[in-house]
Structure formats: C-alpha cells, structure tokens
Design an enzyme around this catalytic site. Structure first.
Site, PDB file in Angstrom:
ATOM      1  CG  ASN A  15     -27.588 -22.783  -6.610  1.00  0.00           C
ATOM      2  OD1 ASN A  15     -27.264 -23.954  -6.689  1.00  0.00           O
ATOM      3  ND2 ASN A  15     -26.709 -21.830  -6.558  1.00  0.00           N
ATOM      4  CG  ASN A  65     -19.826 -23.867 -13.390  1.00  0.00           C
ATOM      5  OD1 ASN A  65     -20.780 -24.241 -12.718  1.00  0.00           O
ATOM      6  ND2 ASN A  65     -18.725 -24.603 -13.564  1.00  0.00           N
ATOM      7  CB  CYS A  74     -25.552 -28.046 -11.004  1.00  0.00           C
ATOM      8  SG  CYS A  74     -26.224 -26.808  -9.870  1.00  0.00           S
ATOM      9  N   GLY A  75     -26.931 -30.195  -8.573  1.00  0.00           N
ATOM     10  CA  GLY A  75     -28.178 -30.690  -7.987  1.00  0.00           C
ATOM     11  C   GLY A  75     -29.309 -29.687  -8.081  1.00  0.00           C
ATOM     12  CG  ASN A  76     -29.945 -26.372  -5.427  1.00  0.00           C
ATOM     13  OD1 ASN A  76     -30.870 -27.071  -5.002  1.00  0.00           O
ATOM     14  ND2 ASN A  76     -29.081 -25.756  -4.626  1.00  0.00           N
ATOM     15  CG  ASN A 146     -18.709 -31.180  -5.157  1.00  0.00           C
ATOM     16  OD1 ASN A 146     -19.202 -31.986  -4.379  1.00  0.00           O
ATOM     17  ND2 ASN A 146     -19.354 -30.122  -5.586  1.00  0.00           N
ATOM     18  CG  ASN A 179     -17.637 -26.811  -2.364  1.00  0.00           C
ATOM     19  OD1 ASN A 179     -17.617 -25.736  -2.933  1.00  0.00           O
ATOM     20  ND2 ASN A 179     -17.500 -27.960  -3.008  1.00  0.00           N
ATOM     21  CB  CYS A 206     -24.025 -25.475  -1.626  1.00  0.00           C
ATOM     22  SG  CYS A 206     -22.844 -26.680  -2.277  1.00  0.00           S
ATOM     23  N   GLY A 207     -26.402 -27.583  -3.214  1.00  0.00           N
ATOM     24  CA  GLY A 207     -27.047 -28.902  -3.173  1.00  0.00           C
ATOM     25  C   GLY A 207     -26.135 -29.994  -2.639  1.00  0.00           C
ATOM     26  CB  THR A 208     -22.761 -31.270  -3.591  1.00  0.00           C
ATOM     27  OG1 THR A 208     -22.163 -29.975  -3.739  1.00  0.00           O
ATOM     28  CG2 THR A 208     -23.116 -31.842  -4.957  1.00  0.00           C
TER      29      THR A 208
END
Lengths: 271, 271
Positions: A15, A65, A74-76, A146, A179, A206-208
């Site tokens: 990411n 974004n 955004c986690g990453n 999300n 997602n 994708c972190g989440t």
C-alpha cells in the site's frame, strides 16, 4: 528546475503513499494536486498522499486518497506515516501519537515493524454472500468503520480466483457496497487473504480488511482475543485483538526521498 | 538511511522511466534491481530504466524494460533521456547524439519538446486483421523494427473499444504477436490512436506505434513524406517522415529527482 517540493515515497505491504513534509502547514493540498502526485505515470505515483503537518505539539496526518478525495484514516497509511516520522528524525522510535481526522491514533515503531491502534475492535454484524465469476461464497459482514464481507475459501480456490471484476454483494446488507476479503486457512492463527477494495479493485494489501479477517478467524476459533498472521499479496501483517481494540502490525518502509516539480505536474494538460 | 542511489523520474506522453545517473559506469544493473525499481508500489515505478553512462566522449542509454529484460531502443525513452541530459546540465539543448544498443540516435531538445530520429521509415508490408471482443478490424502490418498492425476505426468505435484483453491477430502474419494500433481520423494530418502493446496491455503512449500510424495515414493520403499529429491517451505526438527516416516529437518532462534506497528495495521478500 527538476523539483521544488520535498517528498518521500513509502509503502506498507504494498500500500504506497507519497509523503509531503509540510511542518508549518504552508502548502494545503487540493484534489487536483493530490491526483497529479498520485498519477502513476505522469506523477510520483501512490495510493494516497500523507501530508506531514505539526499540530498541537505533535504531528497531524493529512491523508488524501489517490483520486483527490479526503479520507479520515488509513491503517497502512498511518503505519507508513509513523515510519517516516522516525526515519526523518521528527519523532523517536517507540510509541507515537498521530492526529488524524478520525481522532488521535497511537503507533509503535521498531526497526522491523510499525503497529497502529485501529481505534476499536472489528464488529461482525451479519451473514452475506459474494458472487465472483458465477460462483457464490458465503461470508460474514464486518464493520471496521468501513463495511467488509469476509468469505472463507480453500487455498486452491484462493489462488485461482479471478478478482479483476468487483464481486457482487447483497445491496440490502451493503447499501454502499463492501470490501470483500477471501480468506484461506494456513495453520492455527495464520490465514492467507486476497481482497477486492470497493471502488478500487484487487489490491496488494488492505489494513482494515486484514483486521476484519482476523476478527472472523478468532471468532471461529472461539477465542475472544489473540493474534492472527494475515498474509496478503504485498506481504505479511499481524492483527492483534484485545478486549477494547485492534492493532495492525507489519513492515513499513521509506523507499525514496527527493524533490518533485509540482508546478510542472499540475500544468499537465492531457489530450 | 532513506536513499543512497540518485535517480530521476520522467515521462514522455505518459511513458515513464526511472533514470539512474551513473556517468562512470560504476553500477551495472541486474534484472532483479530493474524490476524492483520499476515496481509501481514497492519501488519507484516506471515502464523501464534509463541508466545514464558516459561512453566514447558522449552519452550511452542503457535501457531496460520494467520486467528486467534488455531492450535495444525506445523512442519515448530516448526522448526522456535527452531531456534529462539537458535538465541535469550534462548536454546543451539542440542536437544531441545518444548511444544505444541499436546504434547512435539523434535527438533534438527544445524547451517544449524533444524529437528523436527513429533510425528509418516505418515499412508497411501486408494486410491483416485484429479481433477485439468479437469484432474484427482490418488493418495494415507495419515494421518499425518491431511488428505493428494499424487498424482504421471511426471515432465512436475508438472511444468505446475495450482493450483490456489482447486483440487476436493472425499468427501467420505475426508469428511473435504484434502491437495493435486503432486509429481514428481527426482532420487532415491529424489522428487519434489507442494502442495495445504486445506483452504489456493498453498503454498511454507508444512511440513506434505512433510512427506506424502516421506512416499509414500518409500513405492513405497519397503523400510520401510529411507530418502527422497523433493524439494518444497520454498526450500529443508529432511524427515527421522524410525520404529516409522518421522523427518522433513531443513533450518529455522530468517530474522528480531524489535518492532511492536500492538495498532496501532488493531485500524485499514478498510473501
């Protein structure tokens, strides 16, 4: 002539982000500038921009974004942001607090990995299904801020799956889409995952999504808390759930630093 | 810590390159390093690498494709290379000779554009057809050092065409496949083009493809020599055919310069 605005480029399990140090908040971003920076052929290229701004004695992550839209967290992205702060000498390794539009998040930076507190536990809330190239997979709906659908599959199916088109999900369960994570077991506490991100396509990480997959794996194992290793196409993440929250841990690296010709970029006039 | 090897990033009509200044030829490339540098998420990102090496009193373009394979020449790559030489103060604007594995090529650098002599005229040599999502388009086979099929279409068809999969071409005419150009007229001496590059997919620009399209446009207009404007998704190119050769002209810009952590890149160990 060949660049006037300092930047760095970094990624967490694939990411990737354009990082713009702007400690004194002198260069607010616009959607057009963000999109030009993130253009992978005519700009620097990235999934998003992380502007580094000093605020209230700490650091604020101004996250955008790639398409120029604003995002809360955004986690990453937060993991790469924390790595940058340490690599650039703006923060010491260890525990770092980062301001975001979703509130303050805590990161832990070591030489090998960066962890970030995702601000709560993923919340499974229903059952659903995803249809991919004619095959239907049942799964669990999970809220991580999300919406996610986590579908268990076997390893061969995971390898062979064609995720070049969006999986179809139930619009009643997911009025704004979801997602979709496909997750195959590796061993106890260890899964492999591929993910189709809503509005983006299949991504390397994708972190989440990793957090959602880990929450389902722990639930299915009858464990309320614990750690799950989640292998994604871009690398290896570890998700740790405690009573109150969820930590996302993995590599985060700064690949390059330099200067970008921002004026040249935004003057681009594609035919 | 955040980068030890100097690089620049530039593009010509959306064909983008990682440029590595190495005047004294101290850092020969390997396929693994090239692929890591060109990785769009975990590296710098590019369609190829241009290493800048002093040789025989001039400059040699050590060009590699993103997949780590060697290539002899690349029209847009040579244009970006020439722009870099001038921007970095290594050559004066105007006429520049550049050594390549295909021999010496001549570039012309001005503030707005860079031209490169493609080393010969495109050579139409037969008729063929390409099939895309069930529809078949007739076209002209053109040799530009590499094989092309130039198919005339109308503007609406050009806009609507789905080039996400490779067009099928006749294996007898193209035993090693072909780059396929779909070309719609705009006005006299002016066309729009989309291109599917063999082994790559649809791209924003293709230098030899623009030359092939221009050669067919001039032939169809009954003109042995002349200039054709070719709009590609990444911008505007001009192709000029004289009696002996073909010049490719268009914008070429250096977007960013910096330092990349090459050791960190090549240590990447994807799961």
């Amino acid at each position: 002539m060949m660049g006037d605005v300092r930047f760095a480029k970094g990624h967490g399990t694939g990411n990737d982000f354009v990082i713009l140090p702007d400690p004194d908040d002198r260069r607010p971003l616009t959607p057009a500038v963000v999109a030009a920076l993130c253009d992978r052929r005519r700009g620097v290229g990235g999934d998003g921009v992380l502007r580094v701004v000093r605020r209230d004695g700490g650091w604020f992550m101004d996250y955008w974004n790639a398409d120029g839209s604003l995002a809360e967290m955004c986690g990453n992205g937060a993991r790469v942001y924390a790595r940058y702060l340490v690599a650039a000498g703006l923060a010491d390794p260890g525990r770092i607090r980062i301001g975001t539009r979703a509130g303050t998040v805590t990161a832990m930076v070591t030489d090998d990995a960066v962890s970030v507190d995702m601000g709560g536990r993923p919340r499974p809330y229903g059952e659903g299904a995803a249809t991919v190239t004619g095959a239907t997979y049942r799964g669990t709906a999970v809220d991580c801020g999300n919406p996610h659908l986590v579908c268990p599959v076997d390893g061969a199916a995971l390898n062979d799956m064609d995720l070049s088109r969006p999986p179809r999900v139930d619009p009643d369960l997911f009025p704004h889409g979801a997602n979709v994570e496909f997750v195959a077991p590796v061993s106890e506490g260890h899964v492999r995952m591929r993910v189709h991100e809503r509005g983006v396509g299949e991504t390397l990480s994708c972190g989440t999504g990793a957090c959602a997959a880990a929450a389902v794996a722990l639930r299915d194992a009858g464990r309320p808390t614990g750690a799950v290793t989640v292998d994604v196409p871009g690398g290896r993440l570890t998700v740790t759930l405690d009573k109150d929250t969820c930590w996302l841990t993995g590599p985060a690296v700064i690949v390059a630093t330099g200067a970008v010709d921002l004026a040249g970029l935004t003057n681009l006039d594609p035919v």
